[in-house]
Design a protein around this motif. Structure first.
Motif, PDB file in Angstrom:
ATOM      1  N   ILE A  90      -3.020  24.506  31.333  1.00 55.59           N
ATOM      2  CA  ILE A  90      -4.073  25.013  32.056  1.00 55.59           C
ATOM      3  C   ILE A  90      -2.880  24.927  33.594  1.00 55.59           C
ATOM      4  O   ILE A  90      -3.267  25.422  34.529  1.00 55.59           O
ATOM      5  N   ILE A  91      -1.993  22.994  33.163  1.00 57.86           N
ATOM      6  CA  ILE A  91      -0.775  23.153  34.694  1.00 57.86           C
ATOM      7  C   ILE A  91      -0.132  23.716  34.379  1.00 57.86           C
ATOM      8  O   ILE A  91       0.107  24.878  35.955  1.00 57.86           O
ATOM      9  N   ARG A  92       0.391  24.908  33.271  1.00 60.03           N
ATOM     10  CA  ARG A  92       1.143  25.790  33.796  1.00 60.03           C
ATOM     11  C   ARG A  92       0.315  27.023  34.710  1.00 60.03           C
ATOM     12  O   ARG A  92       1.351  27.607  35.265  1.00 60.03           O
ATOM     13  N   PHE A  93      -0.151  27.679  34.227  1.00 59.47           N
ATOM     14  CA  PHE A  93      -1.698  28.361  34.774  1.00 59.47           C
ATOM     15  C   PHE A  93      -1.172  27.916  36.313  1.00 59.47           C
ATOM     16  O   PHE A  93      -1.560  29.223  36.723  1.00 59.47           O
ATOM     17  N   LEU A  94      -1.877  27.476  36.276  1.00 59.65           N
ATOM     18  CA  LEU A  94      -2.187  26.878  37.902  1.00 59.65           C
ATOM     19  C   LEU A  94      -1.258  27.101  38.507  1.00 59.65           C
ATOM     20  O   LEU A  94      -1.387  27.005  40.042  1.00 59.65           O
ATOM     21  N   SER A  95      -0.549  25.715  38.256  1.00 58.00           N
ATOM     22  CA  SER A  95       1.242  26.578  38.815  1.00 58.00           C
ATOM     23  C   SER A  95       1.648  27.563  39.352  1.00 58.00           C
ATOM     24  O   SER A  95       1.774  28.060  40.448  1.00 58.00           O
ATOM     25  N   ASP A 134     -11.278  29.597  28.356  1.00 54.86           N
ATOM     26  CA  ASP A 134     -12.956  31.384  29.264  1.00 54.86           C
ATOM     27  C   ASP A 134     -12.120  31.403  30.700  1.00 54.86           C
ATOM     28  O   ASP A 134     -12.047  30.625  31.333  1.00 54.86           O
ATOM     29  N   SER A 135     -11.994  32.827  30.623  1.00 51.51           N
ATOM     30  CA  SER A 135     -11.502  32.862  31.863  1.00 51.51           C
ATOM     31  C   SER A 135     -12.033  33.047  32.603  1.00 51.51           C
ATOM     32  O   SER A 135     -11.678  33.209  34.529  1.00 51.51           O
ATOM     33  N   ASN A 136     -13.184  33.343  32.963  1.00 49.87           N
ATOM     34  CA  ASN A 136     -13.738  33.214  34.191  1.00 49.87           C
ATOM     35  C   ASN A 136     -14.380  31.564  34.478  1.00 49.87           C
ATOM     36  O   ASN A 136     -14.227  31.029  35.382  1.00 49.87           O
ATOM     37  N   LEU A 137     -13.797  30.156  33.415  1.00 52.53           N
ATOM     38  CA  LEU A 137     -13.891  28.927  33.508  1.00 52.53           C
ATOM     39  C   LEU A 137     -12.314  28.746  34.803  1.00 52.53           C
ATOM     40  O   LEU A 137     -12.451  28.237  35.731  1.00 52.53           O
ATOM     41  N   LEU A 138     -11.146  29.395  34.328  1.00 51.49           N
ATOM     42  CA  LEU A 138     -10.100  29.516  34.338  1.00 51.49           C
ATOM     43  C   LEU A 138      -9.979  30.214  36.046  1.00 51.49           C
ATOM     44  O   LEU A 138      -9.369  29.542  37.104  1.00 51.49           O
ATOM     45  N   PHE A 139     -10.867  31.001  36.473  1.00 54.14           N
ATOM     46  CA  PHE A 139     -10.489  31.593  37.503  1.00 54.14           C
ATOM     47  C   PHE A 139     -11.297  30.778  38.722  1.00 54.14           C
ATOM     48  O   PHE A 139     -11.026  30.598  39.466  1.00 54.14           O
ATOM     49  N   GLU A 140     -12.454  30.186  37.857  1.00 54.93           N
ATOM     50  CA  GLU A 140     -13.327  29.237  39.055  1.00 54.93           C
ATOM     51  C   GLU A 140     -12.398  27.940  39.419  1.00 54.93           C
ATOM     52  O   GLU A 140     -11.903  27.103  40.316  1.00 54.93           O
ATOM     53  N   TYR A 141     -11.509  26.979  38.243  1.00 59.71           N
ATOM     54  CA  TYR A 141     -10.554  26.426  38.848  1.00 59.71           C
ATOM     55  C   TYR A 141      -9.593  26.868  39.409  1.00 59.71           C
ATOM     56  O   TYR A 141      -9.146  25.789  40.418  1.00 59.71           O
ATOM     57  N   ALA A 142      -9.101  28.083  39.319  1.00 61.10           N
ATOM     58  CA  ALA A 142      -7.942  28.495  40.373  1.00 61.10           C
ATOM     59  C   ALA A 142      -8.800  28.703  41.771  1.00 61.10           C
ATOM     60  O   ALA A 142      -8.270  28.236  42.854  1.00 61.10           O
ATOM     61  N   ARG A 143     -10.076  28.982  41.502  1.00 57.91           N
ATOM     62  CA  ARG A 143     -10.438  28.756  43.098  1.00 57.91           C
ATOM     63  C   ARG A 143     -10.846  27.995  43.395  1.00 57.91           C
ATOM     64  O   ARG A 143     -10.788  27.254  45.384  1.00 57.91           O
ATOM     65  N   GLN A 144     -11.079  26.620  42.585  1.00 55.69           N
ATOM     66  CA  GLN A 144     -11.540  25.188  43.204  1.00 55.69           C
ATOM     67  C   GLN A 144     -10.329  24.474  44.422  1.00 55.69           C
ATOM     68  O   GLN A 144     -10.419  23.810  44.986  1.00 55.69           O
ATOM     69  N   LEU A 145      -9.055  24.538  43.090  1.00 57.81           N
ATOM     70  CA  LEU A 145      -7.771  24.356  43.564  1.00 57.81           C
ATOM     71  C   LEU A 145      -7.337  25.199  44.471  1.00 57.81           C
ATOM     72  O   LEU A 145      -7.115  23.788  45.650  1.00 57.81           O
ATOM     73  N   LEU A 146      -7.560  26.475  45.667  1.00 56.30           N
ATOM     74  CA  LEU A 146      -7.373  26.568  46.614  1.00 56.30           C
ATOM     75  C   LEU A 146      -8.403  26.603  47.810  1.00 56.30           C
ATOM     76  O   LEU A 146      -7.884  25.761  49.074  1.00 56.30           O
ATOM     77  N   SER A 172      -9.419  23.361  48.024  1.00 57.13           N
ATOM     78  CA  SER A 172      -8.807  21.863  48.560  1.00 57.13           C
ATOM     79  C   SER A 172      -7.673  21.627  48.361  1.00 57.13           C
ATOM     80  O   SER A 172      -7.055  20.529  48.332  1.00 57.13           O
ATOM     81  N   TYR A 173      -6.765  22.471  49.021  1.00 56.81           N
ATOM     82  CA  TYR A 173      -5.037  22.927  48.765  1.00 56.81           C
ATOM     83  C   TYR A 173      -4.384  21.782  49.755  1.00 56.81           C
ATOM     84  O   TYR A 173      -4.100  20.969  49.457  1.00 56.81           O
ATOM     85  N   TYR A 174      -5.962  21.654  51.044  1.00 62.65           N
ATOM     86  CA  TYR A 174      -5.778  20.534  51.752  1.00 62.65           C
ATOM     87  C   TYR A 174      -5.688  19.276  52.032  1.00 62.65           C
ATOM     88  O   TYR A 174      -5.073  18.765  52.608  1.00 62.65           O
ATOM     89  N   SER A 175      -6.249  19.184  50.549  1.00 64.94           N
ATOM     90  CA  SER A 175      -6.536  17.701  50.397  1.00 64.94           C
ATOM     91  C   SER A 175      -5.643  17.542  49.234  1.00 64.94           C
ATOM     92  O   SER A 175      -5.220  16.057  49.084  1.00 64.94           O
ATOM     93  N   LEU A 176      -4.218  17.858  48.649  1.00 66.25           N
ATOM     94  CA  LEU A 176      -3.651  17.896  47.866  1.00 66.25           C
ATOM     95  C   LEU A 176      -2.434  16.901  48.587  1.00 66.25           C
ATOM     96  O   LEU A 176      -2.159  16.870  49.144  1.00 66.25           O
ATOM     97  N   PRO A 177      -1.732  15.568  47.582  1.00 66.01           N
ATOM     98  CA  PRO A 177      -0.777  14.903  47.730  1.00 66.01           C
ATOM     99  C   PRO A 177       0.517  16.137  48.323  1.00 66.01           C
ATOM    100  O   PRO A 177       0.172  17.347  47.289  1.00 66.01           O
ATOM    101  N   TRP A 216      -5.224  17.443  41.019  1.00 62.14           N
ATOM    102  CA  TRP A 216      -6.225  18.562  40.862  1.00 62.14           C
ATOM    103  C   TRP A 216      -7.312  17.675  40.174  1.00 62.14           C
ATOM    104  O   TRP A 216      -8.669  17.820  40.096  1.00 62.14           O
ATOM    105  N   LEU A 217      -6.524  18.185  38.735  1.00 56.38           N
ATOM    106  CA  LEU A 217      -7.675  18.090  37.784  1.00 56.38           C
ATOM    107  C   LEU A 217      -7.943  16.717  37.424  1.00 56.38           C
ATOM    108  O   LEU A 217      -8.573  16.436  36.870  1.00 56.38           O
ATOM    109  N   GLU A 218      -6.847  15.516  37.898  1.00 61.19           N
ATOM    110  CA  GLU A 218      -8.279  14.425  37.788  1.00 61.19           C
ATOM    111  C   GLU A 218      -8.825  13.873  39.114  1.00 61.19           C
ATOM    112  O   GLU A 218      -9.959  13.584  38.304  1.00 61.19           O
ATOM    113  N   ASN A 219      -8.935  14.793  39.705  1.00 59.38           N
ATOM    114  CA  ASN A 219      -9.917  13.927  40.834  1.00 59.38           C
ATOM    115  C   ASN A 219     -10.419  15.422  41.334  1.00 59.38           C
ATOM    116  O   ASN A 219     -11.417  15.715  42.770  1.00 59.38           O
ATOM    117  N   LYS A 220     -11.097  16.334  40.414  1.00 55.77           N
ATOM    118  CA  LYS A 220     -11.580  17.514  41.321  1.00 55.77           C
ATOM    119  C   LYS A 220     -13.486  17.707  41.407  1.00 55.77           C
ATOM    120  O   LYS A 220     -13.370  18.070  42.450  1.00 55.77           O
TER     121      LYS A 220
END
Ligand SMILES: C[S@@+](CC[C@H](N)C(=O)[O-])C[C@H]1O[C@@H](n2cnc3c(N)ncnc32)[C@H](O)[C@@H]1O
Length: 368
Positions: free
Chosen positions: A4-9, A39-51, A53-58, A69-73
């Motif tokens: 998942i980390i590789r995919f989101l990267s 599930d690709s639906n879940l992966l898309f939602e992960y990617a959407r949520q990651l972006l 909160s982009y400006y809250s990431l270190p 992000w995965l630890e604090n989502k």
């Protein structure tokens, strides 16, 4: 977890480095680094949520940011770049907008050229999809937090229902489509609004659909055919509408190229790729020129729309024509206050209308 980390990267790489929209970054990453058993639906939602909160990431390497992000989502807020936060702060309730973006509302349109509403309702019930028929537009259906990938359903593959935001449908409704009129659309690809216009006019009208981008035009033709549009009525025009070659129509639609800032809920990559006011000003200049071309046509009505939250692309464009402008809908918000055209336009928002953010106004050229 590693996969998942590789995919989101990979998603983040495509957005940051290649400036791709989320849908494209997601598809490429899925092809290259699809994690097994997720599930690709879940992966898309992960990617959407990651972006979102982009400006809250270190500030750190991509993989470190994604682990964080995965630890604090659950606890991370939606965040905007500073310039956008400042600009929108004086126009709307930014906190309400941000919290609305966390939830995902999907709109679908029943394609009456290929389906009837009762049958579609029965099919959606069979799939256990939770939905609500819209109170204003009888063919629009709201699906809240969809649990299944709608694109995997046969009714979507067969174009009996079409994913289309309600705001996009309102743009077409603002034209007040009538049978036996000619429509010109000056920037029409990929044709989603044109396909609705043909549905509302029962495939009876001639439409002239222009766009500058040949690839997008090719996709438009495929989409229109798949939607059941009568292609004998469709005239495709490959042109730069800054130098418009079309002279006469009954109605003109200018759904102008824009910053797409109203589409953050579906495509939060905009938060990263739209990195300054300069880009907004560039769009604003192009919109002014395109609208001048639209107004110079022999027609009765011009509908102008943008999926943008910025007044430079909405109210400021219509201010020049405020005497002939009118507000398309009584039951939606006015444009932002303190512009000449404020009361002659509509704005719809994710946090108020559960739609994308759109600006819509109609010009009555007969009043010139
Ligand atoms: C917001 S999209 C239109 C969406 C379309 N109305 C629909 O509902 O499917 C804007 C379109 O403007 C086109 N465009 C950008 N600059 C243009 C120009 N100078 N002349 C004509 N089309 C242009 C883009 O290629 C893009 O397809």
């Amino acid at each position: 977890m590693k996969e998942i980390i590789r995919f989101l990267s990979s998603v983040l790489y495509y957005v940051e480095e290649r400036r791709y929209p989320l849908a494209v970054a997601f598809k490429r990453s899925l092809n290259l680094n699809r994690p097994r058993g997720v599930d690709s639906n879940l992966l898309f939602e992960y990617a959407r949520q990651l972006l979102l909160s982009y400006y809250s990431l270190p500030q750190a390497r991509r993989t470190v940011r994604i682990k964080y992000w995965l630890e604090n989502k659950g606890n991370l807020n939606v965040s905007f770049p500073q310039w956008m936060e400042k600009k929108l702060g004086s126009l709307l309730d930014v906190n309400a907008l941000k919290s609305s973006l966390k939830e995902k509302t999907v709109w679908i349109r029943v394609n009456l050229l290929k389906a009837d509403i009762d049958k579609i309702i029965r099919e959606l019930e069979r799939y256990n999809v939770e939905f609500e028929i819209d109170k204003d537009l009888y063919y629009m259906i709201k699906v809240k937090e969809p649990q299944i990938r709608l694109s995997s359903l046969d009714i979507v593959k067969e174009c009996r229902i079409i994913p289309q935001d309600k705001a996009s449908s309102l743009v077409v409704e603002a034209l007040r489509p009538q049978i036996k009129e000619r429509l010109v659309e000056l920037s029409s690809a990929p044709g989603i609004k044109a396909s609705l216009y043909m549905m509302l006019t029962e495939n009876k009208n001639e439409v002239f659909l222009a766009d500058i981008d040949f690839n997008r035009i090719s996709k438009e033709m495929i989409l229109l055919k798949r939607c059941g549009v009568d292609m004998n009525k469709v005239h495709i025009v490959h042109q730069d509408s800054v130098r418009n070659s079309l002279i006469k129509a009954d109605k003109v639609l200018l759904d102008a190229p824009c910053s797409s800032s109203g589409m953050i809920n579906n495509d939060p990559s905009i938060l990263i790729t739209l990195n300054s006011c300069e880009k907004v000003d560039k769009f604003s200049k192009l919109q002014k020129t395109l609208l001048r071309e639209a107004v110079n046509m022999k027609a009765s009505d011009v509908v102008y729309s943008v999926c943008s939250l910025f007044p430079e692309e909405g109210e400021e464009i219509i201010d020049e024509y405020y005497e002939i402008a009118e507000r398309p809908f009584d039951n939606y918000n006015y444009g932002y206050p303190n512009f000449r055209s404020s009361f002659k336009s509509n704005r719809v928002f994710p946090h108020i209308d559960f739609t994308e953010g759109f600006f819509i106004s109609r010009l009555k050229l007969t009043r010139l």
